[in-house]
Motif scaffolding. Structure first.
Motif, PDB file in Angstrom:
ATOM      1  N   ILE A 141       0.826  -1.176   0.151  1.00 47.77           N
ATOM      2  CA  ILE A 141       0.081   0.144   0.023  1.00 47.77           C
ATOM      3  C   ILE A 141       0.993   1.099   0.073  1.00 47.77           C
ATOM      4  N   LEU A 142       1.901   1.241   0.787  1.00 44.55           N
ATOM      5  CA  LEU A 142       2.687   2.508   1.044  1.00 44.55           C
ATOM      6  C   LEU A 142       3.575   2.502  -0.399  1.00 44.55           C
ATOM      7  N   ILE A 143       3.922   1.665  -0.971  1.00 40.23           N
ATOM      8  CA  ILE A 143       4.488   1.980  -2.371  1.00 40.23           C
ATOM      9  C   ILE A 143       3.790   2.427  -3.304  1.00 40.23           C
ATOM     10  N   ASN A 144       2.368   2.057  -3.237  1.00 38.04           N
ATOM     11  CA  ASN A 144       1.429   2.737  -4.119  1.00 38.04           C
ATOM     12  C   ASN A 144       1.541   4.053  -4.047  1.00 38.04           C
ATOM     13  N   ILE A 145       1.174   4.360  -2.460  1.00 40.80           N
ATOM     14  CA  ILE A 145       0.909   5.807  -2.170  1.00 40.80           C
ATOM     15  C   ILE A 145       2.046   6.669  -2.640  1.00 40.80           C
ATOM     16  N   LEU A 146       3.253   6.106  -2.519  1.00 41.19           N
ATOM     17  CA  LEU A 146       4.448   6.823  -2.784  1.00 41.19           C
ATOM     18  C   LEU A 146       4.651   7.206  -4.289  1.00 41.19           C
ATOM     19  N   HIS A 147       4.144   6.273  -5.116  1.00 46.52           N
ATOM     20  CA  HIS A 147       4.057   6.541  -6.688  1.00 46.52           C
ATOM     21  C   HIS A 147       3.157   7.403  -7.071  1.00 46.52           C
ATOM     22  N   GLN A 148       1.917   7.113  -6.411  1.00 43.22           N
ATOM     23  CA  GLN A 148       0.968   8.306  -6.614  1.00 43.22           C
ATOM     24  C   GLN A 148       1.335   9.718  -6.322  1.00 43.22           C
ATOM     25  N   LEU A 149       2.282   9.802  -5.052  1.00 44.54           N
ATOM     26  CA  LEU A 149       2.693  11.274  -4.746  1.00 44.54           C
ATOM     27  C   LEU A 149       3.736  11.782  -5.648  1.00 44.54           C
ATOM     28  N   ARG A 150       4.735  10.698  -6.047  1.00 48.08           N
ATOM     29  CA  ARG A 150       5.299  11.089  -7.477  1.00 48.08           C
ATOM     30  C   ARG A 150       4.627  11.856  -8.578  1.00 48.08           C
ATOM     31  N   GLU A 151       3.507  11.150  -8.673  1.00 47.83           N
ATOM     32  CA  GLU A 151       2.657  11.642 -10.138  1.00 47.83           C
ATOM     33  C   GLU A 151       2.393  12.788  -9.756  1.00 47.83           C
ATOM     34  N   ASP A 152       1.956  13.158  -8.544  1.00 42.81           N
ATOM     35  CA  ASP A 152       1.356  14.393  -8.091  1.00 42.81           C
ATOM     36  C   ASP A 152       2.386  15.632  -7.864  1.00 42.81           C
ATOM     37  N   GLY A 153       3.653  15.185  -8.335  1.00 49.54           N
ATOM     38  CA  GLY A 153       4.728  16.277  -8.110  1.00 49.54           C
ATOM     39  C   GLY A 153       5.334  16.443  -6.767  1.00 49.54           C
ATOM     40  N   ILE A 154       4.971  15.563  -6.039  1.00 45.55           N
ATOM     41  CA  ILE A 154       5.533  15.682  -4.518  1.00 45.55           C
ATOM     42  C   ILE A 154       6.942  14.905  -4.494  1.00 45.55           C
ATOM     43  N   HIS A 176      16.101   0.766   5.823  1.00 51.03           N
ATOM     44  CA  HIS A 176      16.943  -0.122   5.906  1.00 51.03           C
ATOM     45  C   HIS A 176      16.761  -1.239   4.925  1.00 51.03           C
ATOM     46  N   LYS A 177      15.544  -1.373   4.518  1.00 46.97           N
ATOM     47  CA  LYS A 177      15.367  -2.299   3.547  1.00 46.97           C
ATOM     48  C   LYS A 177      15.665  -2.040   2.080  1.00 46.97           C
ATOM     49  N   LEU A 178      16.900  -2.520   1.698  1.00 48.71           N
ATOM     50  CA  LEU A 178      17.455  -2.403   0.598  1.00 48.71           C
ATOM     51  C   LEU A 178      16.708  -2.749  -0.706  1.00 48.71           C
ATOM     52  N   LYS A 179      16.194  -3.908  -0.458  1.00 45.28           N
ATOM     53  CA  LYS A 179      15.053  -4.290  -1.932  1.00 45.28           C
ATOM     54  C   LYS A 179      14.096  -3.332  -1.943  1.00 45.28           C
ATOM     55  N   GLU A 180      13.427  -2.833  -1.001  1.00 48.00           N
ATOM     56  CA  GLU A 180      12.505  -1.756  -1.472  1.00 48.00           C
ATOM     57  C   GLU A 180      13.039  -0.634  -1.808  1.00 48.00           C
ATOM     58  N   VAL A 181      14.243  -0.301  -1.214  1.00 45.97           N
ATOM     59  CA  VAL A 181      14.920   1.080  -1.668  1.00 45.97           C
ATOM     60  C   VAL A 181      15.170   0.703  -3.381  1.00 45.97           C
ATOM     61  N   MET A 182      15.564  -0.167  -3.641  1.00 43.24           N
ATOM     62  CA  MET A 182      16.041  -0.578  -5.110  1.00 43.24           C
ATOM     63  C   MET A 182      14.520  -0.388  -5.854  1.00 43.24           C
ATOM     64  N   ARG A 183      13.429  -0.953  -5.494  1.00 46.42           N
ATOM     65  CA  ARG A 183      12.149  -0.976  -6.053  1.00 46.42           C
ATOM     66  C   ARG A 183      11.506   0.510  -6.162  1.00 46.42           C
ATOM     67  N   ILE A 184      11.626   1.164  -5.296  1.00 46.78           N
ATOM     68  CA  ILE A 184      10.740   2.339  -5.145  1.00 46.78           C
ATOM     69  C   ILE A 184      11.596   3.650  -5.626  1.00 46.78           C
ATOM     70  N   GLY A 220      22.023   7.497  -9.206  1.00 50.69           N
ATOM     71  CA  GLY A 220      20.714   7.085  -9.610  1.00 50.69           C
ATOM     72  C   GLY A 220      20.442   5.974  -9.368  1.00 50.69           C
ATOM     73  N   ILE A 221      19.294   5.348  -9.353  1.00 52.06           N
ATOM     74  CA  ILE A 221      18.913   3.771  -9.026  1.00 52.06           C
ATOM     75  C   ILE A 221      19.532   2.899 -10.105  1.00 52.06           C
ATOM     76  N   ASP A 222      19.306   3.314 -11.287  1.00 50.52           N
ATOM     77  CA  ASP A 222      20.071   2.309 -12.345  1.00 50.52           C
ATOM     78  C   ASP A 222      21.493   2.533 -12.277  1.00 50.52           C
ATOM     79  N   GLU A 223      22.210   3.146 -11.741  1.00 49.55           N
ATOM     80  CA  GLU A 223      23.797   3.322 -11.661  1.00 49.55           C
ATOM     81  C   GLU A 223      24.204   2.276 -10.378  1.00 49.55           C
ATOM     82  N   ILE A 224      23.332   1.610  -9.756  1.00 49.53           N
ATOM     83  CA  ILE A 224      23.777   0.897  -8.485  1.00 49.53           C
ATOM     84  C   ILE A 224      22.900  -0.318  -8.500  1.00 49.53           C
ATOM     85  N   ASP A 225      23.326  -1.392  -7.661  1.00 50.08           N
ATOM     86  CA  ASP A 225      22.491  -2.452  -7.294  1.00 50.08           C
ATOM     87  C   ASP A 225      22.873  -2.346  -5.428  1.00 50.08           C
ATOM     88  N   GLU A 226      21.983  -3.519  -4.977  1.00 47.93           N
ATOM     89  CA  GLU A 226      21.825  -3.557  -3.785  1.00 47.93           C
ATOM     90  C   GLU A 226      23.219  -3.633  -3.072  1.00 47.93           C
TER      91      GLU A 226
END
Ligand code: ATP
Ligand code: MG
Lengths: 379, 508
Positions: free
Chosen positions: B179-192, B199-207, B224-230
């Motif tokens: 749910i939270l990830i969805n909310i974050l994506h929605q926020l990004r769309e709203d320009g926030i 500490h959860k790096l998988k999440e960090v990589m994903r979001i 940038g997230i595409d320049e690095i991995d976990e």
């Protein structure tokens, strides 16, 4: 890893001492030096004993996260019991002391039981106690003043320690302080723990020794160390040790700081809270006897409002009403500050209404200072 | 381009330099992750940004939309469009959800609180964070995960431009994280713009879109997230390679140490048990994982067994073959139980006390004789556990309230290790802990099992549960739903059992 232990000064204790010195200086100037005469120092130290004894117990109560509004009535009642036993029933002093303390313990048990085992807030239980105990006192004394006490009972609140013994006690205390510091240093060295500089450790003891000797000298120039002051110091000494160095003391601080975490660490909250109230009861009885002895009578109004003075002393001394934080040394200094202001203003013939106003202001100021200094170190 | 820039930020506390010339730049409308070990200074940096540490108590500059900002209070930063959700939740437990969301911002009409609008608006925000509960409920009725979502709703209601989340998912169950990830994506769309500490790096990589790494109060870099991995993030965080996150050792399983048979626990007079007919066995040297969703009753099982509730137990419990009666924590500790709770602030620590006193709190007997505490001994013992756990603290006389979240957790672990348990119950043991420290805790688990300690590990983090357990039990609705062996256990199997029981209250 020697420096893991920070070298720590107790900032709050020093602020209190500075405040106290300032109060002393101001009154000394305003009274042309009468304030620090041997005679007045003696008076002052006698005046602070009753509140001081109460403040010791109150510190434990407040640190544990509770409050006791009944101590004034408790003190009046136990003091009254002592007077009645001696004057009306002709008991000699020793059994009177024992039975009075037992009565204090019993009343403490009663209140502690309600708070700890029945879960009634201490504010309510002791507010009730305040009325109940005063009522009982009024009932058993029939509203009369019970007097006079025996010669031997009057010793508790009125006598003085002979000069020689006074100096002897001082010497013993100083030697003891040196031994303690030396022992502590040796043990820390053995465990490979950080040590504060030798000059600091022994410097503190030397300053302490000089001050205490000077104080005793002042008292001895008049009549000697007042017996009630000695009682207060012995009680304070015992409970300073208990609060710092025993598991009981540690438990009290933990319970006040976070009862849930304390409970899950295996600390028996109920029993410890009960104990705190029992101690408060016993100390109130001692204070009650000191007062009865000093007044040479048990009166119905004895100890009225003392609970508020005791709480004020504790709070001025830096104990947090939220629980978990506070020291007995601070509370004693708080009691001394309150007594000094009373005493100094009386000497200057300031009308009583001003005394109330000034004491109230000091209370608020002290807590404000404490809070704002904490904020500064936090950010 | 960058909405936020922090330049040369230095912040010192007595005895620690928490931030040392940190530079931090965030682009508008991105999700920017902030990573670093426990005590690296992440929370402190965000507290500087949000005015908790006011201008003047730190060195350096804060620029928002290229304008220099000197925040004196949190209000100032909110007015500039910055909202922070703290690592420690800050809700008033005895108020309703709506009151909490609008605390300090209450909608009024003619100077009086307009309750209808408040509840209406609050419900709207609740929906936005995927909670279908009424906003007139008291917060004290909610679990920690739901409370976290309320915090987010509260932040959203302030219509901010930059939203800071300090470990928002630490306490969330998997589906709440979604749910939270969805909310974050929605926020990004709203320009926030979102700054996201985790500490959860998988999440960090994903979001996230980019990530900044701090180490020991210094900026190590922004990528940038595409320049690095976990593993790239990890090595930047810890300054070395970290191999084998779950150092599972095939534990040699010994005799039974704990056995529950039809165990239920009733609080006071309530009819409904907090745990219902639970049977399980735990062997010496074994890690028994317990999985399940938020509110499945795992914490309640542990707490009741440990004597944390008042009430009555039914069924039987054996420790080391001896019958065990639930009485209270004291008795439990004496029998060799230890319980590391999931909520360290509330149940684990006395925050105003120092590191040493917290560490010895459950084992005062060991360092005292005739109830006189040997203070030197206390410091010596604490020192020992501090070293073992690598607690980062200026001194042993430092109050734990000033330690970073992860280091506080280590103090709690030290406390229970010191009590020398035979059975150790770990409830979300790595919540809010960095990868390096996590691995240390896993190694510690191995060390303990090698010594024959039986470990029950309650965890909502499936990788951890799968990675470290010898067996996994799954709970739902206060009951055990099933048991999975190491071979059978996988993500799907656990989730299936966890949701297979009755319907869980929330839907989304
Ligand atoms: N109020 C304070 N007083 C003293 N020291 C503090 C205070 N706040 C933080 N510190 C110290 O500053 C350092 C950085 O702490 P901070 O909370 O920013 O770490 P963090 O990166 O958020 O760690 P975690 O991942 O564990 O939450 C730590 O060493 C901590 O002990
Ligand atoms: Mg943090």
């Amino acid at each position: 890893m020697k420096n893991r232990i920070s070298f720590k000064l107790d900032v709050r204790a020093y602020t209190l001492i500075i405040a106290l010195i300032m109060i002393f200086v101001v009154f000394t100037i305003l009274t042309n030096g009468d304030f620090i005469s041997s005679r007045n120092i003696t008076n002052l130290s006698r005046q602070m004993t009753v509140i001081g004894i109460l403040a010791v117990g109150m510190t434990l109560i407040i640190v544990a996260g509770h409050i006791d509004l009944s101590v004034g009535s408790l003190l009046g009642l136990t003091g009254g019991i002592a007077a009645i036993l001696q004057v009306w029933y002709g008991w000699s002093t020793f059994p009177v002391i024992i039975v009075t303390i037992l009565a204090g313990i019993l009343l403490g048990l009663w209140q502690g039981w309600w708070v700890a085992y029945k879960g009634v807030p201490a504010f309510i239980v002791t507010l009730g106690g305040m009325m109940i105990f005063r009522g009982i006192l009024l009932g058993i004394s029939g509203g009369q003043t019970v007097a006079p006490m025996n010669e031997s009972f009057r010793v508790i609140g009125q006598a003085y320690i002979p000069y020689v013994i006074g100096y002897l006690l001082t010497a013993v205390l100083i030697v003891f302080a040196f031994i303690m510091v030396a022992r502590k240093r040796k043990r820390r060295q053995k465990l490979d723990l950080a040590l504060s500089p030798v000059s600091f450790d022994y410097g503190t003891v030397i300053v302490f020794s000089v001050l205490i000797t000077l104080f005793v000298y002042m008292l001895n120039r008049y009549h000697g160390i007042p017996v009630p002051l000695l009682i207060l110091l012995v009680i304070a000494g015992i409970f300073i040790f208990v609060s710092k160095n025993t598991t009981f003391g540690r438990h009290i601080y933990a319970i006040g700081g976070n009862p849930e975490a304390a409970k899950l660490s295996g600390i028996n909250i109920k029993r410890n809270i009960l104990s705190v109230f029992v101690i408060m009861g016993a100390l109130s009885a001692v204070a009650g006897m000191v007062l009865t002895s000093r007044l040479n009578a048990g009166t119905v109004s004895a100890g009225q409002m003392y609970e508020l003075d005791a709480i004020a002393a504790v709070v001025i001394g830096g104990t947090s009403l939220m629980g978990g934080v506070g020291t007995i040394v601070g509370s004693i200094l708080g009691a001394l500050i309150m007594a000094s202001i009373d005493n100094g203003m009386s000497m200057m013939n300031v009308p009583p209404f001003w005394q109330y106003i000034v004491k109230g202001m000091i209370l608020i100021l002290a807590v404000w200072l404490d809070i704002s200094s904490k904020k500064k170190t936090a950010s | 381009m960058s909405i936020l820039e922090m330049r040369g930020i230095t912040k010192e506390f007595p005895g620690v330099k928490a931030l040392d010339n940190v530079n931090f730049k965030v682009k508008k409308g991105e999700i920017h992750a902030l990573c670093g070990e426990n005590g690296a200074g992440k929370s402190t940096l965000m507290k500087v940004l949000s005015g908790v540490h006011p201008h003047g108590t730190y060195d350096g500059k804060i620029l928002i939309n290229d304008k220099e900002q000197n925040f004196q209070t949190i209000r100032d930063s909110e007015n500039a469009g910055v909202t922070i959700i703290y690592q420690e939740l800050a809700l008033v437990k005895d108020m309703t959800i709506a009151e909490n969301i609008f605390l300090g911002n209450e909608p009024t009409s003619n100077g009086f609180i307009d309750w209808e609008t408040m509840f209406y608006e609050a419900n709207k925000w609740l929906k936005k964070v995927g909670l279908s509960i009424e906003s007139n409920l008291k917060v004290s009725n909610l679990g920690i995960g739901q409370q976290q979502l309320i915090e987010i709703a509260k932040a959203l209601s302030k219509n901010c431009e930059i939203i800071i989340m300090d470990e928002p998912t630490a306490a969330l169950a998997e589906e709440e994280v979604e749910i939270l990830i969805n909310i974050l994506h929605q926020l990004r769309e709203d320009g926030i713009t979102v700054i996201y500490i985790s500490h959860k790096l998988k999440e960090v990589m994903r979001i996230s879109d980019s990530v900044t790494i701090l180490r020991d109060g210094q900026t190590i870099g922004t990528k940038g997230i595409d320049e690095i991995d976990e593993s790239g993030i990890i090595s930047m965080m810890v300054g070395r390679e970290l191999k084998d996150l779950f150092p599972y050792e095939n534990n040699k399983i010994d005799e039974v140490i704990l056995k529950l048979d039809g165990y239920s626990f009733f609080e006071h007079k309530s009819k409904k048990p907090v745990t219902d007919d639970v049977s399980l066995t735990l062997h010496k040297g074994e890690v028994l994982g317990i999985g399940g969703l938020m509110g499945a009753g795992r914490t309640e099982l542990a707490t009741s067994l440990f004597g944390g509730y008042e009430g009555k137990a039914e069924g039987s419990v054996y420790i080391d073959g001896e019958k065990y009666e639930v009485k209270g924590p004291k008795e439990a500790i004496d029998k060799g139980l230890a319980y590391v709770s999931e909520d360290r602030k509330r149940y684990g620590l006395v925050l105003g006390m120092d590191v040493a006193k917290n560490t010895t709190m459950a084992s005062l007997g060991q360092i005292s004789s005739l109830s006189f505490i040997n203070q030197e001994r206390e410091i010596w013992e604490t020192e020992k556990y501090n070293k073992k756990m690598r607690v980062k603290t200026p001194s042993l006389e430092t109050k734990v309230v000033t330690l970073s979240g992860g280091n506080q957790q280590k103090v709690v672990l030290s406390k229970w290790l010191m009590s020398g348990p035979k059975i150790l119950i770990l409830d979300e043991p790595t919540r809010g802990i960095d990868v390096g420290a996590k691995q240390e805790i896993y190694k510690l688990i191995n060390e303990l099992t090698a010594q024959g300690v039986g470990i029950i590990m309650i965890s909502s983090e499936l990788p951890e549960l799968l990675g470290m357990s010898d067996r996994v039990l799954v709970m739902a609705d206060r009951k055990i739903m099933g048991e999975l062996s190491k071979e059978e256990a996988n993500q799907e199997a656990i989730l299936k059992l966890a949701t297979g029981g009755e319907n869980i209250e929330e839907s989304h």
